[in-house]
Design a protein around this motif. Structure first.
Motif, PDB file in Angstrom:
ATOM      1  N   PRO A 188       0.838  -1.199   0.000  1.00 29.92           N
ATOM      2  CA  PRO A 188       0.000   0.000   0.000  1.00 29.92           C
ATOM      3  C   PRO A 188       0.876   1.253   0.000  1.00 29.92           C
ATOM      4  CG  PRO A 188       0.127  -0.905   2.211  1.00 29.92           C
ATOM      5  CD  PRO A 188       0.909  -1.839   1.327  1.00 29.92           C
ATOM      6  N   ALA A 189       0.270   2.402  -0.089  1.00 27.34           N
ATOM      7  CA  ALA A 189       0.978   3.680   0.064  1.00 27.34           C
ATOM      8  C   ALA A 189       0.100   4.534   0.967  1.00 27.34           C
ATOM      9  CB  ALA A 189       1.179   4.352  -1.290  1.00 27.34           C
ATOM     10  N   LEU A 190       0.614   4.824   2.148  1.00 22.99           N
ATOM     11  CA  LEU A 190      -0.192   5.520   3.149  1.00 22.99           C
ATOM     12  C   LEU A 190       0.567   6.698   3.734  1.00 22.99           C
ATOM     13  CD1 LEU A 190      -1.287   2.174   4.666  1.00 22.99           C
ATOM     14  CD2 LEU A 190      -2.975   3.903   4.061  1.00 22.99           C
ATOM     15  N   LEU A 191      -0.140   7.778   3.941  1.00 19.59           N
ATOM     16  CA  LEU A 191       0.442   8.930   4.608  1.00 19.59           C
ATOM     17  C   LEU A 191       0.146   8.823   6.098  1.00 19.59           C
ATOM     18  CD1 LEU A 191      -0.534  11.647   2.003  1.00 19.59           C
ATOM     19  CD2 LEU A 191       1.804  11.063   2.682  1.00 19.59           C
ATOM     20  N   VAL A 192       1.212   8.852   6.902  1.00 22.20           N
ATOM     21  CA  VAL A 192       1.041   8.765   8.351  1.00 22.20           C
ATOM     22  C   VAL A 192       1.063  10.177   8.915  1.00 22.20           C
ATOM     23  CG1 VAL A 192       1.942   7.792  10.488  1.00 22.20           C
ATOM     24  CG2 VAL A 192       2.213   6.536   8.341  1.00 22.20           C
ATOM     25  N   GLY A 193      -0.034  10.582   9.522  1.00 15.35           N
ATOM     26  CA  GLY A 193      -0.141  11.914  10.123  1.00 15.35           C
ATOM     27  C   GLY A 193       0.071  11.846  11.617  1.00 15.35           C
ATOM     28  N   THR A 194       0.933  12.723  12.129  1.00 19.28           N
ATOM     29  CA  THR A 194       1.187  12.776  13.580  1.00 19.28           C
ATOM     30  C   THR A 194       1.371  14.229  14.011  1.00 19.28           C
ATOM     31  OG1 THR A 194       3.586  12.533  13.235  1.00 19.28           O
ATOM     32  CG2 THR A 194       2.345  10.514  13.727  1.00 19.28           C
ATOM     33  N   GLN A 195       1.389  14.403  15.332  1.00 18.41           N
ATOM     34  CA  GLN A 195       1.648  15.731  15.890  1.00 18.41           C
ATOM     35  C   GLN A 195       2.575  15.577  17.088  1.00 18.41           C
ATOM     36  OE1 GLN A 195      -0.955  19.655  17.241  1.00 18.41           O
ATOM     37  NE2 GLN A 195      -1.748  17.659  17.743  1.00 18.41           N
ATOM     38  N   SER A 196       3.524  16.489  17.227  1.00 19.41           N
ATOM     39  CA  SER A 196       4.428  16.432  18.368  1.00 19.41           C
ATOM     40  C   SER A 196       3.728  17.050  19.581  1.00 19.41           C
ATOM     41  CB  SER A 196       5.714  17.202  18.071  1.00 19.41           C
ATOM     42  OG  SER A 196       5.452  18.597  18.119  1.00 19.41           O
ATOM     43  N   PRO A 197       4.214  16.770  20.784  1.00 17.74           N
ATOM     44  CA  PRO A 197       3.600  17.351  21.983  1.00 17.74           C
ATOM     45  C   PRO A 197       3.585  18.880  21.933  1.00 17.74           C
ATOM     46  CG  PRO A 197       5.116  15.603  22.590  1.00 17.74           C
ATOM     47  CD  PRO A 197       5.296  15.827  21.121  1.00 17.74           C
ATOM     48  N   SER A 198       4.532  19.481  21.209  1.00 15.55           N
ATOM     49  CA  SER A 198       4.552  20.945  21.130  1.00 15.55           C
ATOM     50  C   SER A 198       3.733  21.469  19.952  1.00 15.55           C
ATOM     51  CB  SER A 198       6.000  21.442  21.055  1.00 15.55           C
ATOM     52  OG  SER A 198       6.633  20.885  19.924  1.00 15.55           O
ATOM     53  N   GLY A 199       3.034  20.588  19.251  1.00 18.83           N
ATOM     54  CA  GLY A 199       2.088  21.044  18.241  1.00 18.83           C
ATOM     55  C   GLY A 199       2.590  21.093  16.810  1.00 18.83           C
ATOM     56  N   ASP A 200       3.799  20.576  16.550  1.00 22.67           N
ATOM     57  CA  ASP A 200       4.280  20.493  15.164  1.00 22.67           C
ATOM     58  C   ASP A 200       3.614  19.300  14.474  1.00 22.67           C
ATOM     59  OD1 ASP A 200       6.078  22.632  15.400  1.00 22.67           O
ATOM     60  OD2 ASP A 200       7.628  21.331  16.245  1.00 22.67           O
ATOM     61  N   THR A 201       3.004  19.548  13.308  1.00 21.88           N
ATOM     62  CA  THR A 201       2.412  18.420  12.580  1.00 21.88           C
ATOM     63  C   THR A 201       3.451  17.783  11.673  1.00 21.88           C
ATOM     64  OG1 THR A 201       1.659  19.891  10.816  1.00 21.88           O
ATOM     65  CG2 THR A 201       0.091  19.402  12.578  1.00 21.88           C
ATOM     66  N   ASN A 202       3.297  16.490  11.444  1.00 22.22           N
ATOM     67  CA  ASN A 202       4.219  15.742  10.590  1.00 22.22           C
ATOM     68  C   ASN A 202       3.419  14.815   9.689  1.00 22.22           C
ATOM     69  OD1 ASN A 202       6.282  13.360  10.021  1.00 22.22           O
ATOM     70  ND2 ASN A 202       7.451  15.154  10.591  1.00 22.22           N
ATOM     71  N   LEU A 203       3.925  14.633   8.479  1.00 26.38           N
ATOM     72  CA  LEU A 203       3.264  13.746   7.529  1.00 26.38           C
ATOM     73  C   LEU A 203       4.342  12.976   6.783  1.00 26.38           C
ATOM     74  CD1 LEU A 203       0.365  13.111   6.533  1.00 26.38           C
ATOM     75  CD2 LEU A 203       0.740  14.776   4.711  1.00 26.38           C
ATOM     76  N   ALA A 204       4.207  11.666   6.714  1.00 21.38           N
ATOM     77  CA  ALA A 204       5.248  10.853   6.087  1.00 21.38           C
ATOM     78  C   ALA A 204       4.634   9.670   5.359  1.00 21.38           C
ATOM     79  CB  ALA A 204       6.222  10.352   7.152  1.00 21.38           C
ATOM     80  N   MET A 205       5.179   9.370   4.196  1.00 19.98           N
ATOM     81  CA  MET A 205       4.697   8.236   3.406  1.00 19.98           C
ATOM     82  C   MET A 205       5.308   6.944   3.936  1.00 19.98           C
ATOM     83  SD  MET A 205       3.415   7.464   0.100  1.00 19.98           S
ATOM     84  CE  MET A 205       4.183   8.061  -1.393  1.00 19.98           C
ATOM     85  N   PHE A 206       4.461   5.954   4.160  1.00 20.68           N
ATOM     86  CA  PHE A 206       4.909   4.622   4.543  1.00 20.68           C
ATOM     87  C   PHE A 206       4.283   3.600   3.598  1.00 20.68           C
ATOM     88  CE2 PHE A 206       7.203   4.570   8.622  1.00 20.68           C
ATOM     89  CZ  PHE A 206       7.105   5.904   8.985  1.00 20.68           C
ATOM     90  N   THR A 207       5.070   2.603   3.229  1.00 21.09           N
ATOM     91  CA  THR A 207       4.526   1.533   2.391  1.00 21.09           C
ATOM     92  C   THR A 207       4.582   0.184   3.114  1.00 21.09           C
ATOM     93  OG1 THR A 207       6.643   1.111   1.300  1.00 21.09           O
ATOM     94  CG2 THR A 207       5.190   2.721   0.258  1.00 21.09           C
ATOM     95  N   ASN A 208       5.332   0.136   4.196  1.00 23.44           N
ATOM     96  CA  ASN A 208       5.392  -1.110   4.954  1.00 23.44           C
ATOM     97  C   ASN A 208       4.341  -1.092   6.057  1.00 23.44           C
ATOM     98  OD1 ASN A 208       7.372  -2.449   3.467  1.00 23.44           O
ATOM     99  ND2 ASN A 208       8.992  -1.279   4.477  1.00 23.44           N
ATOM    100  N   VAL A 209       3.105  -1.261   5.621  1.00 21.95           N
ATOM    101  CA  VAL A 209       1.942  -1.238   6.513  1.00 21.95           C
ATOM    102  C   VAL A 209       1.207  -2.554   6.297  1.00 21.95           C
ATOM    103  CG1 VAL A 209      -0.246  -0.062   6.996  1.00 21.95           C
ATOM    104  CG2 VAL A 209       1.764   1.274   6.302  1.00 21.95           C
ATOM    105  N   LEU A 210       0.754  -3.181   7.350  1.00 26.26           N
ATOM    106  CA  LEU A 210       0.023  -4.431   7.136  1.00 26.26           C
ATOM    107  C   LEU A 210      -1.103  -4.660   8.118  1.00 26.26           C
ATOM    108  CD1 LEU A 210       1.979  -7.753   7.948  1.00 26.26           C
ATOM    109  CD2 LEU A 210       2.369  -5.596   9.152  1.00 26.26           C
ATOM    110  N   HIS A 211      -2.016  -5.494   7.687  1.00 21.27           N
ATOM    111  CA  HIS A 211      -3.149  -5.928   8.503  1.00 21.27           C
ATOM    112  C   HIS A 211      -2.628  -6.873   9.574  1.00 21.27           C
ATOM    113  CE1 HIS A 211      -7.141  -7.575   9.413  1.00 21.27           C
ATOM    114  NE2 HIS A 211      -6.549  -8.760   9.383  1.00 21.27           N
ATOM    115  N   ILE A 212      -2.963  -6.594  10.841  1.00 24.14           N
ATOM    116  CA  ILE A 212      -2.507  -7.470  11.929  1.00 24.14           C
ATOM    117  C   ILE A 212      -3.665  -8.299  12.473  1.00 24.14           C
ATOM    118  CG2 ILE A 212      -1.464  -7.518  14.231  1.00 24.14           C
ATOM    119  CD1 ILE A 212       0.611  -6.394  12.517  1.00 24.14           C
TER     120      ILE A 212
END
Lengths: 212, 212
Positions: free
Chosen positions: A28-52
């Motif tokens: 797959p190709a997925l964008l992982v969205g996160t936020q740091s405790p100080s409020g900086d947003t981050n977005l990163a492409m991951f392809t090693n994602v799987l159904h567990i």
């Protein structure tokens, strides 16, 4: 062609990385969205994602070990806040999605850098990607280091799912091809897919039968 | 549409399984070839396969927990012999590949039942699938149980790779679409893919650029 272990070990590093990253096939190709405790947003492409697992609903994300001195914004943010989103990449946002993989400094948000739009829904501490039609919020459930190469398997439990009604079939399955969701292969290749062929649950005494 | 955790928990089991199995998006479709210590061959379709690392070259396979009393031939054979093969499914062998997922008794080989041909190469104790153009032999390197739902992550180190010369690019990457390798989604959907679009290694100060 035959590539045995001796040939493999002797290959130039970049060539080997290209080859081995392709070996598992389509991903797959997925964008992982996160936020740091100080409020900086981050977005990163991951392809090693799987159904567990389906119950509880679990998805896994494999994060490679960082060479000394480099930063892993996504993993740091997930560990700190316990939350992240997964947003499926479509044909139309592919260039921006690929661009998130550039090494931006921590204070630069990939949202700003690539033009994708952060979207806040529910009480999720991580941003969704507005332009992604299928998006999932997850809460960190388990984190495990694979001793063999120090990669981290991050397992999240699904908290919330957003998707267009048109691609949700009557039986609960999702028609990702109809939603223009893409698949990836290796480190840099992305593919649209043809409409799917579905097969009925296989039984020993009947031949494989298509779902019509 | 919005499906939150409360809705998710209340869904009918099969519906939820269909939904969650689709959520991670496109996956590969691989036939896992193994042999028992007494010489019974086994072949099973797996879609939860992922790239773990390039050096050493590692691929992972997620095996779901077996309900009490059921058999897990593939996992038993890998544990017993330490070897297995991964064989990529193409359009032409798809019906036979799907049929391997039927619950055949241990003494019935899925090769015999589906008409696929076991192929013995090198000194590998596990059979390859003759009809698969891309095939990989692996040796068991690490096995880890995920505490959260008792699935087993089997990690194998690549010993040997066979693939057609025409789909191996100059930089080591593999053109799976050209090789008619399919991708899967959810529990029962399989898709051909369009030729890939490749992007250059992303840098913060340049826009995403296609490889031409």
């Amino acid at each position: 062609m035959h590539i045995d272990k001796n040939i493999l070990i002797a290959l130039e590093q970049r060539y080997r990385a290209n080859l081995i990253n392709c070996l598992s096939g389509f991903k797959p190709a997925l964008l992982v969205g996160t936020q740091s405790p100080s409020g900086d947003t981050n977005l990163a492409m991951f392809t090693n994602v799987l159904h567990i697992g389906a119950n509880p609903a679990l998805l896994g994300l494999l994060v490679r070990p960082a060479p000394a001195g480099t930063e892993r914004h996504t993993l740091d943010n997930i560990t700190a806040t316990g939350e992240f989103t997964l947003n499926h990449v479509t044909t139309s946002i592919l260039p921006a999605a690929h661009q998130t993989s550039a090494r931006f400094p921590r204070h630069v948000s990939e949202f700003t850098a690539t033009g994708l739009t952060p979207e806040w829904r529910d009480d999720c501490k991580a941003p969704y990607v507005k332009e992604a039609p299928v998006k999932i919020a997850l809460r960190l459930a388990e984190q495990q280091t694979l001793a063999i190469n120090n990669t981290t398997l991050v397992i999240g439990e699904v908290q919330s799912i957003y998707l267009p009604k048109e691609i949700l079939r009557e039986d609960g399955s999702v028609d990702m091809a109809k939603g223009h969701i893409i698949t990836s292969c290796g480190l840099d290749s992305y593919h649209a897919t043809a409409p799917g062929t579905r097969y009925q649950y296989a039984k020993p005494d009947t031949k494989a039968t298509k779902v019509t």
